[in-house]
Design a protein around this motif. Structure first.
Motif, short mmCIF file in Angstrom:
data_model
loop_
_atom_site.label_atom_id
_atom_site.label_comp_id
_atom_site.label_asym_id
_atom_site.label_seq_id
_atom_site.Cartn_x
_atom_site.Cartn_y
_atom_site.Cartn_z
N ARG A 1 2.03 2.21 -3.31
CA ARG A 1 0.74 2.48 -4.27
C ARG A 1 0.56 3.93 -3.93
NH1 ARG A 1 -0.71 -3.01 -3.90
NH2 ARG A 1 -1.75 -2.63 -1.71
N GLU A 2 0.62 4.48 -2.66
CA GLU A 2 0.67 5.86 -2.35
C GLU A 2 1.67 6.72 -2.96
OE1 GLU A 2 -1.41 5.24 2.12
OE2 GLU A 2 0.45 5.99 1.95
N GLU B 1 0.91 -1.17 -0.17
CA GLU B 1 -0.10 0.04 -0.04
C GLU B 1 0.73 1.16 0.09
OE1 GLU B 1 -3.11 2.63 -0.11
OE2 GLU B 1 -3.11 0.36 -0.56
#
Length: 405
Positions: free
Chosen positions: A100-101, A97
């Motif tokens: 992805r950020e 995650e």
């Protein structure tokens, strides 16, 4: 690792990479055992489908370099450390995650680049570089042009001063090719990016660095500096080689002769063919297996390094049509990677604008341009990673420089 591992070095990467990849595939299959500098083992993924599997499964084939089972054998001065970093806080080695950020943050900063401004900067810097050689009647389109244009444009977009451009070119070339000066090049680039961020903290501007600082998703300045380094390196040298390789194709292949005298439709075709047949980024490190598995008939152990053979996969006979280039707008090549760690789409668009503008300015400004040496005398850098010409000597009718820039 098998005893018949192939050294990932040697003159064939410079002279006959296509033949070398064919032999590797014939003798070893879609996943070839190779040796990096110092005899460090790795796997080179040459199969199109196998590469699609590796890049599309970040759980099994992670970007986390801490997983590597060879770190205890890597010396502090290993020349590939800038390319295969250990505990580097950049987007290249962030997973899950948080990656992805980070990717969204970078894409947002790059999307903020105005297309018209990008085109203007590309044309202006290209014209300035041509102005420096147009009255001579001859030039080296690599050293005098292609190697200077992308970094000048990117420096302006990111917020770096124009004066820092030449030093950045030297640092990036040293770092990317994994040569003896790789560590020094990386250090110079790191200092330049840290100074840029410090300046933009005090004086924000309409540039990529300022947008990253304004929308940082909690990432530190050090992490943002690392990302700027990655973006600069990934944007400069491959784009320079894209320009050089495309110009070489257009100057040596009669199919593109019309483009040299006013036509422009073939510029995009030549650029696309280069991405299939002569892609600037040949091989990339890499992915690391999170557990024991099998790939392409090979037993891959947890922690093994897999190198992405982009050119090998592009030329995989199982996905080629009659062995020829898949041109005509087919963009199913691996030249920009694949999966969640592929080159961001805004970065691809920026690279394409710089490269295409650079090529078009050459064709516009240099009448009756022609090679100054036989085509078979052109040489490449001896690198298994990035494929580009060492020089591209041309001759043309001398013309005056543009007035007023």
């Amino acid at each position: 690792m098998t005893p018949d591992a192939v050294p990932l070095s040697g003159p064939e990467f410079q002279t006959e990479p296509a033949r070398l990849y064919r032999r590797m595939r014939s003798e070893h299959g879609a996943v070839t055992p190779v040796l990096l500098d110092g005899g460090i083992p790795a796997w080179l993924v040459l199969g199109y489908r196998e590469l699609h599997q590796v890049t599309g499964d970040p759980v099994l084939f992670s970007r986390d370099s801490d997983l590597w089972n060879q770190w205890e054998n890597i010396p502090d001065d290993w020349p590939l450390l800038p390319m295969i970093g250990h505990k580097q806080p950049s987007i290249l080695y962030t997973v899950g995650e948080r990656h992805r950020e980070r990717a969204a943050m970078i894409s947002g900063a790059l999307e903020g680049v105005d297309p018209a401004e990008l085109r203007r900067h590309s044309e202006r810097f290209a014209d300035e570089l041509i102005d420096a050689v147009c009255a001579e009647g001859e030039a080296d389109l690599i050293g005098d042009y292609a190697m200077l244009l992308p970094v000048r444009v990117l420096a302006r977009l990111y917020g770096v001063s124009d004066e820092e451009g030449p030093a950045l070119v030297t640092a990036l070339n040293d770092m990317i090719d994994g040569r003896e000066r790789a560590i020094a090049g990386q250090a110079h680039l790191a200092t330049a990016m840290a100074e840029l961020l410090a300046a933009r903290r005090e004086r924000p501007a309409d540039d990529v660095a300022s947008r990253l600082l304004a929308d940082n998703h909690g990432f530190t300045d050090q992490e943002i500096a690392e990302d700027l380094m990655v973006m600069m390196a990934a944007g400069h040298q491959p784009t320079a080689d894209w320009i050089g390789n495309s110009l070489r194709l257009m100057l040596t292949d009669e199919r593109f002769a019309a483009s040299l005298f006013g036509g422009r439709n073939s510029v995009a075709e030549a650029m696309n063919e280069v991405l299939w047949e002569d892609t600037p980024t040949q091989n990339v490190a890499g992915r690391w297996a999170t557990r024991d598995t099998r790939l392409g008939g090979r037993r891959i152990r947890a922690g093994d390094l897999l190198l992405l053979g982009l050119q090998g996969a592009n030329s995989d006979p199982q996905v080629r049509t009659h062995g020829s280039a898949l041109t005509g707008g087919n963009n199913a090549h691996f030249s920009f990677g694949h999966g969640e760690h592929r080159c961001p789409f805004p970065a691809q668009e920026i690279a394409e604008v710089i490269a295409r503008t650079g090529i078009e300015v050459v064709l516009d400004r240099l009448p009756d341009i022609d090679l100054a040496v036989p085509a078979d005398a052109l040489t490449r850098r001896p690198s298994p990673w990035l494929r580009g010409l060492t020089e591209l000597p041309v001759r043309f009718t001398a013309t005056p420089a543009l007035k007023g820039g």
